[in-house]
Design a protein around this motif. Structure first.
Motif, PDB file in Angstrom:
ATOM      1  N   HIS A 135      26.982 -12.328  -5.054  1.00  0.00           N
ATOM      2  CA  HIS A 135      28.302 -12.412  -4.423  1.00  0.00           C
ATOM      3  C   HIS A 135      28.442 -11.325  -3.353  1.00  0.00           C
ATOM      4  N   PHE A 136      28.028 -10.089  -3.682  1.00  0.00           N
ATOM      5  CA  PHE A 136      28.080  -8.971  -2.736  1.00  0.00           C
ATOM      6  C   PHE A 136      27.197  -9.235  -1.522  1.00  0.00           C
ATOM      7  N   TRP A 137      25.960  -9.665  -1.766  1.00  0.00           N
ATOM      8  CA  TRP A 137      25.033  -9.888  -0.662  1.00  0.00           C
ATOM      9  C   TRP A 137      25.450 -11.097   0.175  1.00  0.00           C
ATOM     10  N   ASP A 168      23.603  -8.579  -7.440  1.00  0.00           N
ATOM     11  CA  ASP A 168      24.912  -9.199  -7.231  1.00  0.00           C
ATOM     12  C   ASP A 168      24.864 -10.097  -5.997  1.00  0.00           C
ATOM     13  N   ARG A 187      36.552 -11.977  -4.199  1.00  0.00           N
ATOM     14  CA  ARG A 187      36.066 -10.845  -4.978  1.00  0.00           C
ATOM     15  C   ARG A 187      37.203  -9.892  -5.368  1.00  0.00           C
ATOM     16  N   PRO A 238      24.522  -2.870  -5.328  1.00  0.00           N
ATOM     17  CA  PRO A 238      24.187  -3.780  -6.427  1.00  0.00           C
ATOM     18  C   PRO A 238      23.042  -4.714  -6.031  1.00  0.00           C
TER      19      PRO A 238
END
Length: 147
Positions: free
Chosen positions: A85-87, A83, A131, A80
């Motif tokens: 939040h992911f990174w 995103d 998450r 993503p």
């Protein structure tokens, strides 16, 4: 003076030999015949004649059957890009421990980098926990793993 006899000489005590034969005969049982050694059957001149398709006549000529259907996993989804939040999780869980290890091994980096690494690792872990979905799977009451 008598010399002791060696058991392999074949000249043992007849009573002991008779008792041994009785013990061995009792182990085999009265109805059990003596086991015969296994003899390989002779190979015919027509190697493989009379055997089903794909059956090998010799262990050296075995070839596994060809599989028509085999599982091909689907392509994984792309990472993503937007995103954050992911990174944040990736940076925290990769860069945090790396900073802690580097600050312990490289004396130029002071203890402040150790604190930054620990805080990054903790932040990555907290983001990872946040998450997670609040409920997992269908509400069927099984609470089991999905395969």
């Amino acid at each position: 003076m008598s010399t002791p006899r060696h058991p392999e000489d074949g000249a043992g005590d007849p009573d002991v030999d008779r008792a041994f034969r009785e013990i061995v005969a009792g182990l085999r049982g009265p109805a059990q015949p003596r086991p015969q050694p296994y003899v390989n059957p002779p190979l015919s001149s027509h190697h493989g004649a009379g055997t089903p398709e794909g059956m090998a006549t010799d262990h050296r000529s075995y070839e596994p059957p060809e599989e028509d259907d085999h599982f091909v996993p689907p392509e994984p989804p792309p990472l993503p890009a937007g995103d954050l939040h992911f990174w944040g999780i990736v940076v925290g869980l990769v860069l945090g421990p790396l900073l802690v290890v580097l600050s312990a091994g490289v004396p130029v980096l002071g203890p402040a980098w150790t604190v930054v690494g620990v805080l990054l690792a903790l932040a990555g872990f907290v983001l990872l926990v946040l998450r997670q979905p609040p409920r997992r799977g269908p509400d069927d009451g099984s609470h089991g793993a999905r395969v």
